[in-house]
Design an enzyme around this catalytic site. Structure first.
Site: not given
Ligand SMILES: Cc1ccc(-c2noc([C@H]3C[C@@H](O)CN3)n2)cc1F
Length: 326
Positions: A34, A218
């Protein structure tokens, strides 16, 4: 040194998972890389059984190199409201042959419902700037920040694909993964993100609308989230498209041919094919759009819908982003 690891899409390309080796002997877990966050956290033997759904765990008690970071805790909330928290170890972490000897590995003692349901993912690996890492009392660096000085080049590249295996490369640029020239642009990391200023957009073959605004690259966000003015212009070109408050965004008839979406980065034009904007079917005939409004967030997010059409260089040496079509 340098390395490469495959990244595999889950359903609808909603997230991409990559194998990571933690500990001695190495334990392999599949993590969601991420670039929008900076915590490396994982399901472990300390994650409550009733908060899991078969996820593979990292067990620090089985690693001879694991060390508990006494007194350290972490607690993170993501853009969609999902959250997790726990305590911290350091251990050896390897990705695609690139090894960090002492990486902060955050053990989940609590994960929210959408993580509990995500059976294939054992956690997240943050690749944003360490300035937004949540470990207290001492903030921790990301895997990339710890590895950067030993990499042949201080960068990683992201090559996500639509419903196919792609790769994260560390320390080198693989010219076979893109076409044309890479357009580099300065990063605004003041909020800990890989922020940049797109220079405009174009729907299908219509004219280019010059405009400068702030957006982040992102990989952890599934969709392309843009100012509602641009989103309205895109969907106004699709017959039968409508904003459906119940679904929380634009939907359209699944059998529609969608126009491409082109974004600018300085003089560069990044092209996203029309069918990439069909995110998922809600019913047999109604589909949910991959381009949606970022107005509620306050800033734009170039998530997987955009990134899977591009080859992107995240350069931590000169804090630039490089964009290329492929
Ligand atoms: C269940 C789940 C929920 C959210 C996320 C998630 N991971 O990265 C992000 C985006 C938004 C910001 O927060 C940073 N990057 N969202 C992953 C999941 F597996």
């Amino acid at each position: 040194n340098f390395g490469t690891v495959e990244t595999i899409p889950e359903a609808f390309d909603r997230e991409y998972l990559s194998p990571v080796q933690i500990g001695t002997p190495p334990q392999t877990v599949n993590l969601n890389f991420d670039t929008g966050s900076a915590d490396l956290w994982v399901n472990t033997n300390e994650t409550p059984e009733n908060q899991q759904n078969g996820q593979v765990e990292y067990n620090p008690t089985l690693s001879s190199t694991a060390k508990k970071m006494e007194g350290a805790t972490w607690d993170i909330t993501y853009g969609d409201g999902s959250a997790s928290s726990g305590i911290v170890y350091t251990d050896v972490v390897s990705i695609g042959g690139v090894t960090v000897q002492s990486q902060a590995v955050e053990s989940a003692q609590q994960v929210s419902s959408s993580f509990q349901a995500d059976a294939a993912s054992s956690g997240l690996l943050g690749l944003a700037y360490g300035t937004i890492n949540t470990v207290q009392p001492v903030q921790q660096k990301t895997f990339f920040e710890n590895a950067m000085n030993d990499l042949a080049s201080p960068l990683f590249t992201v090559n996500l694909m639509k419903q196919a295996a792609g790769s994260y490369d560390f320390g080198y640029i693989n010219a076979s993964e893109y076409t044309g020239e890479i357009q580099y642009t300065p990063v605004d990391n003041s909020r800990g993100f890989w922020g940049f200023n797109p220079s405009g957009f174009q729907v299908g073959n219509s004219s280019f609308n010059a405009s400068s605004w702030y957006a982040i690259a992102d990989t952890g966000t599934s969709l392309l989230l843009l100012p509602s003015g641009m989103v309205d212009i895109y969907w106004s070109a699709v017959s039968g498209a409508k904003f459906d408050a119940l679904q929380g965004g634009y939907t359209f008839p699944c059998n529609t041919t969608l126009p491409s979406f082109t974004f600018g980065v300085e003089e560069y034009r990044g092209v996203i094919p029309g069918h990439f904007m069909n995110y998922a079917a809600i019913t047999k005939t109604t589909c949910f759009g991959g381009i949606q409004s970022s107005d509620a967030l306050g800033f734009s997010i170039f998530g997987d819908v955009a990134l899977k059409a591009q080859f992107v260089v995240f350069d931590g040496g000169d804090n630039t982003l490089g964009w290329a079509n492929k």
